[in-house]
Design a protein around this motif. Structure first.
Motif, PDB file in Angstrom:
ATOM      1  N   THR A   3      15.815  33.398  26.284  1.00 29.99           N
ATOM      2  CA  THR A   3      16.928  32.096  26.393  1.00 29.99           C
ATOM      3  C   THR A   3      18.316  32.428  26.029  1.00 29.99           C
ATOM      4  O   THR A   3      19.391  32.051  26.430  1.00 29.99           O
ATOM      5  N   MET A   4      18.360  33.257  24.839  1.00 32.26           N
ATOM      6  CA  MET A   4      19.627  33.442  24.288  1.00 32.26           C
ATOM      7  C   MET A   4      20.246  34.519  25.239  1.00 32.26           C
ATOM      8  O   MET A   4      21.761  34.386  25.241  1.00 32.26           O
ATOM      9  N   THR A   5      19.803  35.401  25.710  1.00 34.23           N
ATOM     10  CA  THR A   5      20.557  36.372  26.570  1.00 34.23           C
ATOM     11  C   THR A   5      20.663  35.854  28.094  1.00 34.23           C
ATOM     12  O   THR A   5      21.454  36.710  28.802  1.00 34.23           O
ATOM     13  N   ALA A   6      20.136  34.802  28.471  1.00 33.91           N
ATOM     14  CA  ALA A   6      20.066  34.375  30.038  1.00 33.91           C
ATOM     15  C   ALA A   6      21.501  34.063  30.085  1.00 33.91           C
ATOM     16  O   ALA A   6      21.945  34.707  31.420  1.00 33.91           O
ATOM     17  N   PRO A   7      22.199  33.456  29.508  1.00 33.35           N
ATOM     18  CA  PRO A   7      23.874  32.999  29.769  1.00 33.35           C
ATOM     19  C   PRO A   7      24.655  34.147  30.185  1.00 33.35           C
ATOM     20  O   PRO A   7      25.265  34.036  31.196  1.00 33.35           O
ATOM     21  N   ALA A   8      24.646  35.266  29.279  1.00 33.95           N
ATOM     22  CA  ALA A   8      25.331  36.384  29.545  1.00 33.95           C
ATOM     23  C   ALA A   8      24.984  37.065  30.993  1.00 33.95           C
ATOM     24  O   ALA A   8      25.791  37.735  31.793  1.00 33.95           O
ATOM     25  N   GLN A   9      23.844  37.034  31.350  1.00 31.31           N
ATOM     26  CA  GLN A   9      23.284  37.740  32.756  1.00 31.31           C
ATOM     27  C   GLN A   9      23.520  36.702  33.713  1.00 31.31           C
ATOM     28  O   GLN A   9      23.852  37.344  34.945  1.00 31.31           O
ATOM     29  N   ARG A  10      23.604  35.510  33.469  1.00 34.31           N
ATOM     30  CA  ARG A  10      23.574  34.741  34.542  1.00 34.31           C
ATOM     31  C   ARG A  10      25.106  34.157  35.165  1.00 34.31           C
ATOM     32  O   ARG A  10      25.266  34.482  36.288  1.00 34.31           O
ATOM     33  N   PHE A  11      26.148  33.964  34.289  1.00 37.97           N
ATOM     34  CA  PHE A  11      27.295  33.786  34.423  1.00 37.97           C
ATOM     35  C   PHE A  11      28.152  34.893  34.320  1.00 37.97           C
ATOM     36  O   PHE A  11      28.299  35.658  33.651  1.00 37.97           O
ATOM     37  N   ARG A  12      28.693  35.277  35.687  1.00 39.33           N
ATOM     38  CA  ARG A  12      29.550  36.749  35.960  1.00 39.33           C
ATOM     39  C   ARG A  12      31.041  36.136  35.658  1.00 39.33           C
ATOM     40  O   ARG A  12      31.418  35.484  36.860  1.00 39.33           O
ATOM     41  N   GLU A  13      31.701  36.963  35.228  1.00 41.73           N
ATOM     42  CA  GLU A  13      33.319  36.782  35.208  1.00 41.73           C
ATOM     43  C   GLU A  13      33.873  37.891  36.152  1.00 41.73           C
ATOM     44  O   GLU A  13      33.672  38.849  35.919  1.00 41.73           O
ATOM     45  N   PHE A  14      34.736  37.439  37.130  1.00 40.17           N
ATOM     46  CA  PHE A  14      35.406  38.363  37.978  1.00 40.17           C
ATOM     47  C   PHE A  14      36.998  38.264  37.544  1.00 40.17           C
ATOM     48  O   PHE A  14      37.494  37.226  37.554  1.00 40.17           O
ATOM     49  N   ARG A  15      37.281  39.482  37.078  1.00 43.74           N
ATOM     50  CA  ARG A  15      38.780  39.568  36.451  1.00 43.74           C
ATOM     51  C   ARG A  15      39.658  40.139  37.647  1.00 43.74           C
ATOM     52  O   ARG A  15      39.150  40.695  38.455  1.00 43.74           O
ATOM     53  N   MET A  16      41.107  39.496  37.320  1.00 39.77           N
ATOM     54  CA  MET A  16      41.878  39.963  38.326  1.00 39.77           C
ATOM     55  C   MET A  16      42.069  41.582  38.454  1.00 39.77           C
ATOM     56  O   MET A  16      42.564  42.326  37.375  1.00 39.77           O
ATOM     57  N   PRO A  17      41.826  42.361  39.238  1.00 38.16           N
ATOM     58  CA  PRO A  17      41.836  43.796  39.382  1.00 38.16           C
ATOM     59  C   PRO A  17      43.475  44.308  39.612  1.00 38.16           C
ATOM     60  O   PRO A  17      44.314  43.422  39.826  1.00 38.16           O
ATOM     61  N   ASP A  18      43.598  45.472  39.359  1.00 41.31           N
ATOM     62  CA  ASP A  18      44.931  46.013  39.362  1.00 41.31           C
ATOM     63  C   ASP A  18      44.806  46.710  41.031  1.00 41.31           C
ATOM     64  O   ASP A  18      44.144  47.713  41.267  1.00 41.31           O
ATOM     65  N   VAL A  19      45.553  45.961  41.953  1.00 37.98           N
ATOM     66  CA  VAL A  19      45.461  46.585  43.431  1.00 37.98           C
ATOM     67  C   VAL A  19      46.416  47.138  43.715  1.00 37.98           C
ATOM     68  O   VAL A  19      46.733  47.527  45.160  1.00 37.98           O
ATOM     69  N   GLY A  20      47.256  47.727  42.766  1.00 39.10           N
ATOM     70  CA  GLY A  20      48.513  48.592  43.089  1.00 39.10           C
ATOM     71  C   GLY A  20      48.698  49.767  42.420  1.00 39.10           C
ATOM     72  O   GLY A  20      50.027  50.136  42.299  1.00 39.10           O
ATOM     73  N   GLU A  21      47.535  50.446  41.570  1.00 38.43           N
ATOM     74  CA  GLU A  21      48.006  51.325  40.707  1.00 38.43           C
ATOM     75  C   GLU A  21      49.059  51.164  39.727  1.00 38.43           C
ATOM     76  O   GLU A  21      50.265  51.444  39.972  1.00 38.43           O
ATOM     77  N   GLY A  22      48.606  50.434  38.690  1.00 39.33           N
ATOM     78  CA  GLY A  22      49.653  50.485  37.530  1.00 39.33           C
ATOM     79  C   GLY A  22      50.348  49.079  37.372  1.00 39.33           C
ATOM     80  O   GLY A  22      51.114  48.618  36.675  1.00 39.33           O
ATOM     81  N   LEU A  23      50.069  47.995  38.529  1.00 41.39           N
ATOM     82  CA  LEU A  23      50.687  46.704  38.455  1.00 41.39           C
ATOM     83  C   LEU A  23      50.014  45.735  37.415  1.00 41.39           C
ATOM     84  O   LEU A  23      48.842  46.165  37.056  1.00 41.39           O
TER      85      LEU A  23
END
Length: 481
Positions: A3-23
């Motif tokens: 039960t303690m490890t389930a939240p980390a596996q369940r909720f996934r954060e999508f981070r703002m990617p670098d879409v332009g090489e160095g931005l």
């Protein structure tokens, strides 16, 4: 322990990617999903604008949207989480099943959270996936996007203890709705991204447009019809937030960001780093204009646009082949001059978001029909706002066609990292001495700016003179090329 490890596996954060090489940052232009929507691996979830272009971001996993961290019009640093997805095994599967059967994409208020159901054996923790970059494949299902839903504040909130911190807005958004309620909750008009972009450029609110497309989809024709009454358009329509202006206002303030901010920084850096020299030449381009008309009727150019800019580009490529020393770059860190055996030909393009300079890769290797096709594709992509960051990197020399605005010439500033930029002026009918007599001829002016660290006055003059000589006598494309 499970039960303690389930939240980390369940909720996934999508981070703002670098879409332009160095931005370092990007602005969120439009969300295509809302809290409670089911998303699949590869589905486009939002459109962002970087300092180089507007791109669409796909999500790299399946699940149900539990939180959207930033609203439209917000500038977010690269690496910052922008959306949280409930990717729990049982919960995600249940949501997908209910969505596929026409049920609610959210979690039913009467159902316990999937995380509270103990598993027989704890699955191994899945390694965290890296932020998606441009070019990530889009699943076929992503072509049909779910409509955005409004929050249902009167629906009682189910107890979701493990999601309370990550997604405080989940209970109100994820309450189960029937088909009638879901239809009533739609607040986002249906339209494809290019249509939304057109509406933004014309300053049209999609909510005020009467849709005529199938299933109530707003079309380009609907947008143009809504824009038919004469109205003064603002100078920049790329900003997500409307600029409030009172009647009789003496000033209008426009945020400096995105492409315009990057262009300003690049031009300041170029102007005060590379010593610019600009030279001019005025000549008779009548024979080239006659050749343009002949090429338009040639079968080899069927389906592609043929104009004087095509032959100007070819003339510049031939001139650089004759004087390869002019195709170079200054490496300050290594204290070296880098001569390049290839030409990535940049074409300056004015767009609603500002000036961009995509380039034709390996333009020196292309035949005239291939160059015409590449030029047409480059211009069309830029006008649609779909130019990728990769298309604007690695340029060596640039052409800016100021003649389309009726301007004779100018002193163009170098694109950073390039050795030269050629300004192509307006073509005008003028009296000109031709074969010993004054006759009306088509005349134009070229201006070549170059980095004096790389190109001295003699070399720059030879390049410019060669371009003019080819356009004055286009048969030199055969003898010199």
């Amino acid at each position: 322990m499970t039960t303690m490890t389930a939240p980390a596996q369940r909720f996934r954060e999508f981070r703002m990617p670098d879409v332009g090489e160095g931005l370092t940052e990007a602005e969120i232009l439009k969300w295509y999903v809302a809290v409670g929507d089911t998303v699949t691996d590869g589905q486009v979830i939002c459109e962002v604008e970087t300092a180089k272009a507007a791109v669409e971001l796909p999500i790299p996993y399946d699940g149900v949207v539990s939180e959207i961290r930033f609203g439209e019009g917000t500038t977010v640093d690269v690496g910052t989480p922008i959306i949280v997805v409930d990717a729990g095994g049982d919960g995600a599967a249940g949501s997908a099943d209910s969505a596929g059967s026409g049920g609610s994409a959210g979690v039913a208020a009467s159902e316990p959270p999937a995380v509270e159901t103990p598993a027989p054996e704890a699955p191994p923790a899945e390694p965290k996936r890296q932020a998606v970059l441009v070019g990530y494949g889009v699943a076929p299902s992503a072509t049909t996007r779910r409509p955005r839903k409004q929050a249902a504040p009167d629906v009682p909130a189910p107890a979701v203890p493990t999601a309370a911190v990550l997604a405080p807005s989940v209970p109100a958004q994820a309450a189960e709705l029937n088909g009638h309620d879901r239809a009533a909750a739609v607040d986002r008009p249906l339209a494809k991204p290019p249509v939304r972009k057109l509406a933004k450029e014309l300053g049209i609110d999609l909510a005020t447009v009467v849709p005529t497309g199938p299933n109530g989809v707003v079309t380009r024709e609907d947008i143009r019809a809504a824009a038919a009454p004469p109205a003064a358009l603002p100078p920049v329509t790329a900003a997500p937030e409307p600029l409030a202006a009172t009647a009789g206002a003496r000033e209008t303030r426009i945020p400096i960001k995105g492409v315009r901010k990057a262009t300003a920084q690049a031009m300041v850096t170029s102007a005060f780093t590379a010593p610019h020299v600009t030279e001019f030449v005025t000549f008779d381009i009548t024979r080239t204009m006659k050749l343009v008309q002949e090429l338009k009727e040639d079968r080899a150019f069927t389906g592609v646009r043929v104009g004087p800019l095509l032959l100007v580009a070819k003339a510049l490529l031939v001139a650089l082949k004759r004087h390869p020393e002019a195709n170079a770059a200054w490496d300050e860190a290594a204290q070296e001059i880098v001569h390049k055996s290839y030409v990535n030909l940049g074409i300056a393009a004015a767009t609603p978001r500002g000036l961009i300079v995509p380039n034709i890769k390996d333009a020196h290797d292309k035949t005239l029909p291939e160059l015409a096709a590449a030029l047409g594709e480059l211009v069309a992509t830029a006008r649609d706002g779909k130019t990728s960051p990769a298309a604007m990197q690695g340029g060596t020399v640039t052409i800016t066609n100021v003649g389309v605005f009726g301007v004779d010439t100018g002193t163009p500033i170098l694109n950073p990292g390039e050795s030269a930029i050629l300004a192509f002026g307006a073509i005008k009918l003028q009296p000109w001495v031709h074969k010993g007599k004054v006759k009306p001829r088509q005349v134009t002016t070229l201006a070549l700016s170059f980095d004096h660290r790389l190109v001295d006055g003699e070399l720059g003059s030879r390049v410019l003179a060669d371009v003019a000589a080819i356009l004055e006598q286009p048969k030199r494309l055969l003898t010199w090329g």
